[in-house]
Design a protein around this motif. Structure first.
Motif, PDB file in Angstrom:
ATOM      1  N   SER A 621       0.912   5.957 -10.117  1.00  0.00           N
ATOM      2  CA  SER A 621       0.461   6.448  -8.806  1.00  0.00           C
ATOM      3  C   SER A 621      -0.755   7.336  -8.967  1.00  0.00           C
ATOM      4  N   THR A 631      -0.875   3.197  -5.758  1.00  0.00           N
ATOM      5  CA  THR A 631       0.313   2.996  -6.594  1.00  0.00           C
ATOM      6  C   THR A 631       0.147   1.748  -7.434  1.00  0.00           C
ATOM      7  N   GLY A 659      -2.038  -0.736  -5.613  1.00  0.00           N
ATOM      8  CA  GLY A 659      -1.383  -0.607  -4.322  1.00  0.00           C
ATOM      9  C   GLY A 659      -2.096   0.436  -3.473  1.00  0.00           C
ATOM     10  N   ASP A 662      -0.053   1.128   1.498  1.00  0.00           N
ATOM     11  CA  ASP A 662       1.183   0.357   1.563  1.00  0.00           C
ATOM     12  C   ASP A 662       0.961  -1.136   1.383  1.00  0.00           C
ATOM     13  N   GLY A 663      -0.250  -1.500   0.977  1.00  0.00           N
ATOM     14  CA  GLY A 663      -0.555  -2.894   0.701  1.00  0.00           C
ATOM     15  C   GLY A 663      -1.036  -3.032  -0.732  1.00  0.00           C
ATOM     16  N   LYS A 664      -1.872  -3.999  -0.942  1.00  0.00           N
ATOM     17  CA  LYS A 664      -2.306  -4.287  -2.302  1.00  0.00           C
ATOM     18  C   LYS A 664      -3.717  -4.839  -2.298  1.00  0.00           C
ATOM     19  N   ASN A 688      -1.761  -6.992   3.272  1.00  0.00           N
ATOM     20  CA  ASN A 688      -0.677  -6.141   3.759  1.00  0.00           C
ATOM     21  C   ASN A 688      -1.053  -4.663   3.805  1.00  0.00           C
ATOM     22  N   ASP A 690      -1.845  -1.204   5.556  1.00  0.00           N
ATOM     23  CA  ASP A 690      -1.398  -0.516   6.769  1.00  0.00           C
ATOM     24  C   ASP A 690      -2.629  -0.061   7.532  1.00  0.00           C
ATOM     25  N   LYS A 693      -2.976   3.723   8.400  1.00  0.00           N
ATOM     26  CA  LYS A 693      -3.441   4.623   7.353  1.00  0.00           C
ATOM     27  C   LYS A 693      -4.942   4.451   7.105  1.00  0.00           C
ATOM     28  N   ARG A 707      -0.763  -4.838  10.084  1.00  0.00           N
ATOM     29  CA  ARG A 707      -1.114  -5.128   8.690  1.00  0.00           C
ATOM     30  C   ARG A 707      -2.326  -6.037   8.664  1.00  0.00           C
TER      31      ARG A 707
END
Length: 833
Positions: A621, A631, A659, A662-664, A688, A690, A693, A707
């Motif tokens: 992280s 992450t 990451g 919350d996506g990648k 994906n 967010d 954010k 998303r």
């Protein structure tokens, strides 16, 4: 005829008769002289074996040849011997002898035959009484001296008081004279001189106890003797001695031991560096015949070195060596042994404050039966040269066995310790440390041992076996670290090996195995480093540009591999390493990285490194703020790095992912990366993410849900990053809500189109979101957004709405707005603002 005439004629007749008798005696001398000579020889106790005598002439008789047999079988052969006499005296007080050449041949002894005891005083009496001549002169006397023949001239005079003897000879091409005077019955004096290179005088008395006691002085230059016996590379070029001596020996030689005591001052010069050695000592010798016992009393020796070699110019030029106790050696003529230890003390005499002070104590003891020298050494030194330690101590104890194979054993090992060793160029100090050797065995074959015929002599060889232990305290810019080493060293003239070794430092440890071959000048090293590093501040002190705001959280390290090296023309290395870092972390201002790990397998030389397996860097992280987190970041890199001339690399980014929101985000396909980094194209896929954010990065006055995914072509060129014609889209429906609508209405008051957008987006539900994305080098991020959906605003009664929004933002400024406040707070706390 008168009485006068009768008297005259009588005298003439008598004189004529005497002349006739003299002539008859002269003519018949070869017949009547031998019996007379036998009579004289009988008185002297010699046997005339050969005698060729001529008729008397002016000055005496001439013996062409004579051979005499002495007591014990010795033979004296003479040529051209003239015997004269003085008128009107007894024959014992009138005869003189002068010989052109005399050859003395000693008696041949049977094996094991012992010489009969001889009393010196009796011998002198015998010479004085048995020689029928008051003077004897020999122009050339020859006598064997070992394997050589001694040639001398001799003059002997028998006086009423005793005997005077003078001998002239040559020794080492230098004239030598010996004078001996015997005053009957108990006084004897002698002097010896040799071309001003050697003088000796002594006077002695025969005591009531039957012993002669002599006292005397000597002065000698032994250069000629050294030149005669010098071997190749002889270290001594000159030796001068002077001083008094005492000699005591029994009148009957061999009946009781004799003793010789000398207190010489000496000065010698060595070949190497013209080193001068001088001092004063006292030596006592005793024995029955040959020296049996020697005692050297405590003494002091001064050593002066005119100039040291360049590699040791800082050493003192003057030294003092002392023997602390007397040394006694026995059985000198057979198997010498010195039961007493030789205890030495050495001190340097610095001429200035810049020269070092060295002190040493040594104990040496020789055992003749085993030809072994036992030794113990302790030294300490105070050095002022910055390239050496300030303090050094050395201690060792063991023994040396002499022979064709010299064997050195340190049963109690050796220890070397130092303190205050600074390296000015590296700003580092070996603060203090020590090296200890356990039980040590060293064998040296000098090559002098005989071998089988035809094989010649063996070459010089050696071998060593020891246990070593080292402990070193390092210091750099006020940071300290300790290094510890243990290992077994086995070495010979072909190979040096270190096995079962262990190296520990900074929380890490590694077994080591080292092999080095001196003839080939190449070696091999294997290692296996494991542990969790400690004291990173020491490592950081070597990195001049290490960021102050960067803090590392240390994890575990595992590095195993091997290195080959050669040192023929220049140092060349090659090797392989398997590297693994686990659970590391880092904090830089507001950015925190946790769970960092790295693995790789690389092949390296002194000029480059190649990844046999891709280098994998993974981070669990990364937290930049509450709104910016990453992450499970992972990067795989393969290729080659060349650092022979600067840093050049030819790498390929095999895989990369992280990451975000919350996506990648991930690298779609491998990409070339070079350094210096000139140009690289990366295709990055995002999925994906967010949207809420992402929007929060831009402003806290807008909220969104949903998303998004897309593809971003990123180009790195000339140190800058750009993205052109990237595409993103919503993966499903979502919403956009404006917070603080009054703020947005005030912002759009002058623009009716913008007011429509504000009204629509106040509470907007989209079912389609598509955007083009461009990024410029100055940090400007451009969005061309197309929205389709419905607004919950009653004004639009749920009618479908399509919006085109062009958005420009500076991502660098946005990141600063997130990160800077914490930095400012820290600087305020430190008082830097």
């Amino acid at each position: 005829m008168t009485w006068r005439k009768r008297l005259t004629w009588g005298g003439l007749i008598t004189l004529l008769a005497l002349c006739i008798l003299t002539g008859v005696a002269w003519w018949f001398a070869p017949q009547w002289l031998p019996p007379l000579a036998q009579e004289l020889a009988g008185r002297a106790g010699v046997d005339i074996r050969k005698l060729e005598i001529g008729r008397p002439g002016w000055g005496g008789w001439r013996l062409r040849e004579v051979e005499l047999g002495l007591d014990g079988g010795a033979i004296i052969y003479g040529e051209d011997v003239k015997i004269g006499w003085r008128c009107c005296q007894k024959i014992e007080e009138s005869l003189t002898a002068k010989a052109q050449r005399i050859v003395y041949t000693p008696a041949t002894k049977a094996a094991g035959e012992q010489s009969a005891p001889v009393a010196v005083s009796a011998l002198l009496y015998s010479v004085a009484q048995r020689i029928p001549f008051i003077t004897v002169e020999v122009e050339q006397l020859q006598a064997p001296a070992g394997e050589q023949t001694l040639t001398a001239s001799l003059s002997l005079e028998r006086t009423p008081e005793g005997l005077d003897l003078q001998i002239q000879t040559q020794y080492q091409d230098a004239p030598m004279s010996l004078t001996l005077n015997w005053m009957a019955p108990t006084s004897l004096s002698l002097s010896l001189a040799s071309d001003q290179r050697m003088t000796l005088t002594a006077k002695g008395e025969l005591g009531d106890d039957g012993a002669w006691r002599f006292t005397g002085e000597h002065s000698a230059d032994w250069s000629a003797l050294l030149a005669a016996i010098r071997m190749p590379q002889e270290p001594i070029t000159s030796l001068q001695t002077s001083g008094g001596f005492e000699l005591t020996f029994p009148d009957v030689v061999g009946s009781t031991p004799w003793s010789f005591n000398i207190k010489p001052t000496f000065q010698t010069q060595l070949v190497q560096q013209n080193i001068r050695v001088s001092g004063e000592t006292e030596i006592e010798l005793t024995g029955a015949m040959a020296p049996e016992v020697a005692v050297i009393q405590p003494s002091t020796v001064l050593v002066d070195v005119p100039q040291w070699p360049e590699s040791a110019q800082s050493l003192p030029l003057s030294w003092r060596v002392r023997t602390l106790e007397a040394v006694r050696c026995e059985q000198l003529s057979a198997e010498p042994s010195c039961p007493d230890a030789l205890k030495l003390e050495l001190h340097s005499k610095p001429a200035s404050a810049t020269e070092p002070q060295l002190n040493a104590k040594a104990t040496l003891q020789y055992a003749a039966a085993t030809k072994t020298v036992s030794m113990a050494l302790q030294t300490d030194a105070t050095l002022n040269d910055p390239q050496y330690p300030q303090k050094v101590e050395v201690a060792l104890e063991g023994h040396v066995k002499l022979g064709a194979d010299m064997q050195v054993s340190l049963n109690k090992g050796a220890r070397i310790a130092w303190s205050g060793w600074s390296f000015q160029e590296a700003s580092m100090e070996l603060k203090d440390g020590s090296i200890e050797f356990g039980k040590t065995a060293l064998t040296i074959n000098t090559g002098g041992q005989e071998t089988q015929p035809g094989r010649g002599k063996p070459a010089f060889s050696w071998n060593l076996a020891t246990d070593a232990k080292a402990k070193i305290n390092l210091s750099h810019q006020g940071r300290n670290a300790e290094v510890a080493f243990t290992g077994r060293i086995k070495a010979d003239d072909k190979r040096i090996a270190v096995d079962k070794a262990q190296l520990k430092t900074l929380g890490l440890s590694s077994p080591l195995e080292i092999i080095y071959r001196p003839a080939e000048r190449k070696g091999w090293l294997s290692y296996d480093v494991e542990g969790k590093p400690t004291n990173f501040n020491f490592v950081k002190s070597f990195i001049a540009s290490f960021p102050e705001a960067l803090t590392l959280s240390l994890g575990t390290v595992s590095v195993r591999g091997a290195v080959n090296w050669t040192m023929k023309d220049a140092l060349a290395i090659d090797g392989r390493a398997n590297v693994a870092l686990s659970n590391w972390g880092a904090t830089y201002e507001e950015i925190k990285a946790k769970g960092l790990s790295l693995t790789t397998d690389l092949q390296f030389t002194g000029q480059d490194a190649t990844f046999n397996q891709p280098l994998r860097l993974a981070i669990n992280s990364v937290e930049a703020s509450d709104m910016m987190q990453a992450t499970e970041a992972a990067i795989d890199v393969s290729g080659r790095v060349d650092f022979a001339k600067g840093l050049n690399c030819d790498l390929q980014l095999e895989r990369a992912s992280v990451g975000l929101f919350d996506g990648k985000a991930r690298l779609v396909q491998p990409a070339k990366v070079q350094c210096p980094l000139t140009h690289s194209d990366l295709w990055v896929e995002v999925s994906n993410l967010d949207l809420g954010k992402l929007v929060a990065l831009e402003s806290d006055k807008i909220k969104a849900s949903g998303r998004i995914a897309g593809l971003l072509p990123i180009s790195i060129k000339d140190g800058g990053v750009t993205a052109n014609n990237g595409r993103i889209a919503a993966q499903s429906s979502g919403s956009i809500n404006l917070v603080d609508v009054d703020y947005w209405r005030a912002l759009s008051a002058a623009n009716p189109s913008l007011q429509f957008a504000v009204d629509a987006l106040e509470n907007f539900n989209y079912n389609s979101l598509v955007s083009r994305v461009d990024y410029q080098q100055n940090g400007v991020l451009l969005f061309d957004i197309q929205l389709a959906g419905k607004s919950a605003n009653k004004r639009y009664s749920g009618a479908p709405i399509a919006l085109n929004v062009n958005l420009q933002t500076n991502i660098i400024d946005n990141l600063r707005s997130i990160l800077v406040p914490g930095s400012i707070q820290k600087k305020l706390e430190k008082g830097t603002y």
